[in-house]
Design a protein around this motif. Structure first.
Motif, mmCIF file in Angstrom:
data_model
loop_
_atom_site.group_PDB
_atom_site.id
_atom_site.type_symbol
_atom_site.label_atom_id
_atom_site.label_comp_id
_atom_site.label_asym_id
_atom_site.label_seq_id
_atom_site.Cartn_x
_atom_site.Cartn_y
_atom_site.Cartn_z
ATOM 1 N N ASP A 85 -10.067 0.021 5.666
ATOM 2 C CA ASP A 85 -10.817 0.080 4.397
ATOM 3 C C ASP A 85 -12.090 0.899 4.558
ATOM 4 O O ASP A 85 -12.462 1.668 3.673
ATOM 5 C CB ASP A 85 -11.154 -1.337 3.916
ATOM 6 C CG ASP A 85 -9.916 -2.071 3.415
ATOM 7 O OD1 ASP A 85 -8.906 -1.387 3.150
ATOM 8 O OD2 ASP A 85 -9.958 -3.313 3.308
ATOM 9 N N LYS A 86 -12.750 0.694 5.698
ATOM 10 C CA LYS A 86 -13.988 1.428 5.960
ATOM 11 C C LYS A 86 -13.708 2.930 5.962
ATOM 12 O O LYS A 86 -14.401 3.709 5.308
ATOM 13 C CB LYS A 86 -14.558 0.996 7.325
ATOM 14 C CG LYS A 86 -16.060 0.835 7.329
ATOM 15 C CD LYS A 86 -16.533 0.079 8.559
ATOM 16 C CE LYS A 86 -16.671 1.000 9.755
ATOM 17 N NZ LYS A 86 -16.898 0.296 11.013
ATOM 18 N N TYR A 125 -3.011 10.065 0.167
ATOM 19 C CA TYR A 125 -3.431 8.710 -0.206
ATOM 20 C C TYR A 125 -4.000 8.748 -1.624
ATOM 21 O O TYR A 125 -4.648 9.721 -2.003
ATOM 22 C CB TYR A 125 -4.531 8.220 0.731
ATOM 23 C CG TYR A 125 -4.111 8.043 2.171
ATOM 24 C CD1 TYR A 125 -3.653 6.821 2.640
ATOM 25 C CD2 TYR A 125 -4.208 9.103 3.074
ATOM 26 C CE1 TYR A 125 -3.298 6.652 3.973
ATOM 27 C CE2 TYR A 125 -3.852 8.937 4.411
ATOM 28 C CZ TYR A 125 -3.397 7.712 4.851
ATOM 29 O OH TYR A 125 -3.049 7.544 6.161
ATOM 30 N N GLN A 177 -7.031 -4.047 8.763
ATOM 31 C CA GLN A 177 -7.273 -3.750 7.347
ATOM 32 C C GLN A 177 -8.743 -3.418 7.117
ATOM 33 O O GLN A 177 -9.076 -2.483 6.384
ATOM 34 C CB GLN A 177 -6.839 -4.950 6.492
ATOM 35 C CG GLN A 177 -6.981 -4.730 4.996
ATOM 36 C CD GLN A 177 -5.911 -3.777 4.430
ATOM 37 O OE1 GLN A 177 -4.726 -3.967 4.639
ATOM 38 N NE2 GLN A 177 -6.344 -2.736 3.732
ATOM 39 N N ALA A 178 -9.635 -4.140 7.802
ATOM 40 C CA ALA A 178 -11.067 -3.925 7.600
ATOM 41 C C ALA A 178 -11.464 -2.525 8.057
ATOM 42 O O ALA A 178 -12.160 -1.796 7.327
ATOM 43 C CB ALA A 178 -11.862 -4.983 8.365
ATOM 44 N N TYR A 190 -11.207 4.453 4.653
ATOM 45 C CA TYR A 190 -10.695 4.856 3.344
ATOM 46 C C TYR A 190 -11.832 5.123 2.368
ATOM 47 O O TYR A 190 -11.876 6.151 1.684
ATOM 48 C CB TYR A 190 -9.790 3.721 2.838
ATOM 49 C CG TYR A 190 -8.759 4.141 1.824
ATOM 50 C CD1 TYR A 190 -7.884 5.182 2.079
ATOM 51 C CD2 TYR A 190 -8.631 3.448 0.613
ATOM 52 C CE1 TYR A 190 -6.929 5.546 1.155
ATOM 53 C CE2 TYR A 190 -7.674 3.803 -0.310
ATOM 54 C CZ TYR A 190 -6.822 4.853 -0.035
ATOM 55 O OH TYR A 190 -5.862 5.208 -0.946
ATOM 56 N N GLU A 191 -12.789 4.182 2.323
ATOM 57 C CA GLU A 191 -13.938 4.322 1.433
ATOM 58 C C GLU A 191 -14.708 5.595 1.766
ATOM 59 O O GLU A 191 -15.067 6.387 0.891
ATOM 60 C CB GLU A 191 -14.880 3.115 1.588
ATOM 61 C CG GLU A 191 -14.308 1.809 1.075
ATOM 62 C CD GLU A 191 -14.127 1.813 -0.443
ATOM 63 O OE1 GLU A 191 -14.944 2.461 -1.124
ATOM 64 O OE2 GLU A 191 -13.147 1.198 -0.928
ATOM 65 N N PHE A 217 0.857 -1.175 0.000
ATOM 66 C CA PHE A 217 0.000 0.000 0.000
ATOM 67 C C PHE A 217 0.896 1.229 0.000
ATOM 68 O O PHE A 217 1.765 1.370 0.862
ATOM 69 C CB PHE A 217 -0.892 -0.022 1.250
ATOM 70 C CG PHE A 217 -1.837 1.129 1.322
ATOM 71 C CD1 PHE A 217 -2.865 1.259 0.397
ATOM 72 C CD2 PHE A 217 -1.710 2.096 2.313
ATOM 73 C CE1 PHE A 217 -3.742 2.325 0.455
ATOM 74 C CE2 PHE A 217 -2.579 3.165 2.375
ATOM 75 C CZ PHE A 217 -3.602 3.282 1.449
ATOM 76 N N PRO A 221 -3.063 0.554 7.725
ATOM 77 C CA PRO A 221 -3.512 -0.796 8.071
ATOM 78 C C PRO A 221 -2.356 -1.635 8.645
ATOM 79 O O PRO A 221 -1.227 -1.521 8.187
ATOM 80 C CB PRO A 221 -3.964 -1.354 6.724
ATOM 81 C CG PRO A 221 -3.134 -0.643 5.720
ATOM 82 C CD PRO A 221 -2.839 0.717 6.283
ATOM 83 N N PRO A 257 -9.355 5.074 -3.830
ATOM 84 C CA PRO A 257 -9.685 3.707 -4.273
ATOM 85 C C PRO A 257 -9.108 3.345 -5.644
ATOM 86 O O PRO A 257 -8.842 2.176 -5.908
ATOM 87 C CB PRO A 257 -11.216 3.714 -4.317
ATOM 88 C CG PRO A 257 -11.620 4.782 -3.366
ATOM 89 C CD PRO A 257 -10.558 5.825 -3.433
ATOM 90 N N ARG A 303 0.090 -5.164 6.540
ATOM 91 C CA ARG A 303 0.248 -5.017 5.094
ATOM 92 C C ARG A 303 1.524 -4.225 4.809
ATOM 93 O O ARG A 303 1.881 -3.308 5.559
ATOM 94 C CB ARG A 303 -0.963 -4.255 4.541
ATOM 95 C CG ARG A 303 -0.947 -4.143 3.036
ATOM 96 C CD ARG A 303 -2.270 -3.640 2.515
ATOM 97 N NE ARG A 303 -2.211 -3.399 1.081
ATOM 98 C CZ ARG A 303 -3.166 -2.773 0.399
ATOM 99 N NH1 ARG A 303 -4.259 -2.348 1.018
ATOM 100 N NH2 ARG A 303 -3.031 -2.580 -0.896
#
Lengths: 333, 594
Positions: A317-318, A122, A313-314, A320-321, A107, A167, A125, A170
């Motif tokens: 991701d939340k 960043y 990571q989960a 990040y989205e 990443f 995260p 997506p 990773r």
């Protein structure tokens, strides 16, 4: 004395995958240094007490045939070569020469340092970084000069000020640069350090240990702070409360809540805590993993502080989205 | 030699001015003198004043670190006039902290330690030790001092510049230094003067040592101190020109808008940088700077080692162990010091091939240091140790330098340096080398040669009252810095308490500051001792330490031209406790069969 009891004596905790090798090298070096120093010291102390003016009538003119010095020198050379070849060079090579491959699914994040903040960029997506140019820089809204209007790749980019969510588990590549002067991007608790040099973009990579979260680190670094009684010095209390959060809800004898869980204790609450008969608090750092600037960068170099927020990571991701949806948003400190 | 004095006035030996036919006036004798001894004393006194100034700056910084944002005691109001403290609260401002930080480093290195070690001791002692009447170029010598003084005055005056003194650290990394206020320009001008002074001095030292040695004084009969000065002079001669060039380039970047160190596309504060076209590289400065500044470390340490060697041999009453090994070691150190500079730059994004080279050279340079220390310590074996004040300072140099040297190893290995680079660990490391290391050696030298320069010996009780608290204070200040650094706290912070790791180590910081106060108080007996001895101290013979080297064959203080009769050298520098002799020392200028 309560101050000393809370003091750190050695390396801070490490939450990176590579850090143990750095720590091992630092530890071994210090064992080696201690052996040499104690060896010299014992011999020096012996000579200083044995060969005094009173105990000796005449010094020895003929030089002692000291094999010891040759032995010491050869031993030092061998040990240094081992440290260099076995424990320093491979660590550094991995740190500098072997970036994660695409197979590692790294990443990538960009860091653009400025006086006196860390801008974290960043790609969003789409995974592609939008173009940056100083002609687009607007201090309040677009500190890195992202071409929001011209470059479609920039649309979903996220720019954050001093806050760096990452995260765990990773591979992470951070490309470090600067807008103005030389800074140094340092996360002591991830054993990462890289100068941010204007005009050059330098990559550095690491991986936070799987399962690490900032919340867990806060727990690990928790400490108990003694509430000073009226008339006692509050210096230590104030120091230990700085940038710290309470872990538990703090209630007085009458059941009244004095401090909510997660509140920032400090001087303001002191009277209330004393009145409620609270003797000590359990606190942990608000932002347990900090970004330091280790290169003198000007007036307020001392507060060029960022925070790494380590998440699963989960969870990452939340976040990040969600952030990527708010196109053009700039995340404030 | 240009000044042909007549030295056949043996019977008037104790009159320091003998048959000087062109007796210079007061100005010529004490101010604009070309005599190496007067210049040496001028250098020594000036640099001691600068050491005190630099130390005071450190005390102010340590106050701020221990008591963040609280009013600076006593001089807080005065400092407000210079923009160093807040006019209202009298607490140290961040810009004041940065000014003091930059100037503390600059003053201690370039105006304190080096001028005392080289300008002071080198000038005063070296010609005497080799049996010369003066330096090879006395007028150049005088010029070197006055250019140095001008540089010092420019540095101090820079506090009055618009925005105050330089604030970019003693390393002055661009672009920060290029965009800084005018104090930085003053700093550069001051540096150019100081470097010029050092260059003039180094040429003079080298020529003097090679050409003006007394009859019989072969290179291998030179005292270790002279060797130290010789290698130092070569380091100054070869390492300073790149920094002088770099200083001029940065000066041009600042005043003529050239872009040697400025990349394109900078954006500072709220606007893009337009004064420079860009295209330069800020890392170039770092290479040029450290190409000087690493040899400079050895400029700081080699004269100190020279002094320690002299004092050790004299007070152990035996030859220095491994004299030739010591000499080869410092020559090797001097050579190697030119190829280790980039170990200061591991974090700049340097590739592994280059960093491997510099790690290897850095490990190699540690070997001669280990050898030198081992030789010194073995010199004590079988000795008859005389514990006077110079000896106490010289002996304590050994463990202090050992700590300083050893802690260089983790910084020299790039992997360990990832964590330690630019933390307090670095501050602890180099201060152990320079403060309880070099400065203790310099104190040893002051106590040792004071009788030579004044004919009076410093008070032993006051000397010990100076030594013991200084030793404790030094270790209280710098010892804790290793813990603060290993904990991960970076240097050059106005306060560290905003950081978690800073909070956890703040008690060490307070402890260090208490140590600084102890060290400050410990200098009071020294200052009293220095002046009271100079004015009314106990008078001693010309060789009160029963020493062997040539300076003790001259009267105390030596007259203009130094020796009453031209000395001839018969033996090596450290013929102590030679078996079968009545006396436990054989001066270099007397035949051995005496």
């Amino acid at each position: 004395m309560s101050l000393l009891a809370q003091t750190t004596w050695w390396l801070p905790p490490d939450f990176s995958e590579h850090g143990w090798q750095i720590d091992r090298l630092i530890n071994w070096l210090h064992y080696f240094m201690a052996v040499l120093f104690v060896g010299w010291g014992v011999f020096l102390a012996y000579c200083m007490t044995r060969f005094t003016w009173k105990r000796v009538s005449m010094a020895h003119y003929t030089p002692v045939k000291a094999k010891a010095s040759k032995v010491i020198e050869v031993a030092v050379i061998i040990f240094e070569v081992i440290l260099l070849v076995v424990f320093s060079m491979p660590v550094l090579a991995k740190y500098k020469n072997e970036p994660p491959t695409p197979a590692d699914n790294p990443f990538e994040v960009h860091v653009v340092a400025q006086q006196f903040a860390w801008n974290i960029h960043y790609p969003g997506p789409d995974g592609i970084f939008g173009k940056r140019d100083i002609k687009f820089v607007k201090d309040a809204t677009n500190p890195i000069g992202l071409d929001r209007d011209g470059d479609p790749n920039a649309k979903d980019d996220i720019v954050s000020n001093n806050q760096m969510p990452l995260p765990a588990g990773r591979h992470i590549i951070v490309k470090v640069t600067s807008k103005d002067v030389i800074h140094s991007f340092n996360i002591p608790m991830l054993r990462v350090k890289q100068d941010a040099v204007p005009g050059i973009e330098i990559p550095v990579w690491f991986k936070v240990k799987e399962g690490t979260t900032s919340d867990a680190i806060r727990e690990q670094m928790a400490r108990t702070v003694v509430v000073p009684a009226a008339g006692e010095s509050t210096t230590a209390y104030e120091l230990w409360c700085r940038n710290n959060l309470t872990f538990d809800e703090v209630k007085g004898a009458d059941g009244q809540v004095v401090l909510k869980k997660g509140a920032e204790p400090g001087k303001d609450h002191l009277e209330a805590l004393r009145a409620a008969g609270v003797k000590e608090l359990r606190v942990g750092p608000r932002d347990p993993v900090e970004i330091h600037c280790t290169q003198l960068c000007g007036l307020t170099h001392y507060k060029m502080r960022g925070q790494v927020l380590i998440q699963s990571q989960a969870d990452f991701d939340k976040w990040y989205e969600e952030k990527a949806k708010g196109t053009g948003d700039f995340i404030e400190d | 030699m240009s000044h042909g004095h007549d030295h056949s006035h043996g019977s008037h030996g104790h009159d320091p001015h003998g048959h000087d036919h062109h007796e210079p006036g007061f100005l010529g004798k004490y101010v604009f003198s070309v005599d190496h001894k007067v210049i040496g004393i001028q250098y020594a006194v000036t640099s001691l004043v600068f050491l005190l100034v630099g130390f005071t700056m450190m005390l102010i910084m340590r106050w701020q670190l221990a008591r963040p944002d609280e009013a600076v005691p006593i001089i807080g109001g005065l400092l407000a006039r210079l923009g160093i403290t807040n006019a209202g609260t009298r607490s140290l401002l961040p810009e004041g902290y940065n000014m003091l930080g930059a100037m503390h480093g600059t003053i201690m290195v370039f105006l304190g330690v080096v001028p005392l070690a080289v300008g002071g001791f080198g000038n005063y002692v070296m010609p005497l030790q080799i049996g010369a009447k003066d330096m090879a170029f006395p007028k150049l010598n005088m010029m070197s001092y006055w250019v140095f003084l001008a540089g010092g005055i420019v540095m101090l005056a820079s506090f009055g510049a618009n925005g105050g003194a330089a604030q970019s650290g003693w390393t002055s990394y661009p672009p920060l230094s290029n965009i800084a206020l005018s104090g930085q320009t003053w700093w550069l001008v001051g540096m150019v003067l100081l470097i010029t002074s050092s260059l003039l001095g180094s040429v003079n030292f080298i020529t003097t040592i090679f050409h003006l040695r007394a009859k019989g004084m072969s290179l291998w009969k030179m005292p270790f101190f002279v060797w130290g000065q010789l290698v130092t002079a070569f380091l100054l001669l070869l390492a300073f020109p790149p920094l002088e060039a770099a200083g001029v380039l940065q000066l041009m970047d600042r005043v003529a808008d050239t872009s040697f160190f400025m990349p394109a596309g900078l954006y500072v504060g709220d606007k893009p940088v337009t004064s420079w076209t860009g295209g330069g590289n800020p890392l170039l400065w770092q290479h040029l700077f450290w190409f000087l500044a690493h040899p400079e470390v050895y400029v700081l340490i080699l004269p100190a080692m020279g002094i320690v060697g002299e004092v050790l041999a004299n007070n152990t009453r035996k030859p220095l162990w491994g004299y030739k090994t010591l000499v080869y070691s410092i020559i090797f150190l001097g050579f190697m010091s030119f190829i280790v500079w980039a170990h200061h730059m591991y974090m700049t994004g340097m590739g592994t091939a280059i960093s491997t080279f510099f790690q290897a050279t850095t490990m190699i340079i540690s070997i001669p240091s280990v050898i030198i220390l081992t030789c010194f310590i073995i010199s004590l074996y079988g000795a008859r140790i005389r514990y006077n004040t110079p000896m106490l300072f010289a002996i304590s140099f050994l463990p202090m330098f050992a700590i300083g040297g050893l802690t260089g190893l983790p910084l020299g290995l790039a992997a360990a340096d990832i964590h330690l680079h630019d933390t307090y660990y670095v501050i602890g490391h180099f201060h152990y080398v320079v403060a309880p290391g070099t400065i203790f050696a310099l104190f040893a030298g002051i106590y040792h040669w004071f009788p030579k320069a004044t004919g009076r010996r410093m008070n032993e009780f006051l000397g010990k009252l100076h030594f013991w608290p200084s030793l404790i204070g030094m270790n209280m200040i710098f010892g804790p810095m290793f813990f603060v650094g290993i904990a991960g706290v970076q240097r050059r912070l106005w306060t560290q308490v905003d950081y978690n790791l800073g909070q956890l180590t703040q008690s060490w910081v307070v402890f260090s500051s208490v140590g600084a106060a102890v060290l400050g108080l410990a200098q009071i007996p020294f200052i009293i001792n220095f002046f009271s001895t100079a004015l009314a101290g106990r008078k001693v013979t010309q060789n009160p330490w029963d020493a062997t080297t040539l300076e003790w064959a001259a009267p105390s203080p030596p007259p203009h031209g130094n020796f009453l009769t031209e000395p001839v050298v018969y033996c090596g520098p450290y013929e102590y406790s030679v078996p079968g002799k009545k006396s436990d020392f054989c001066p270099q200028c007397q035949p051995m069969e005496a």
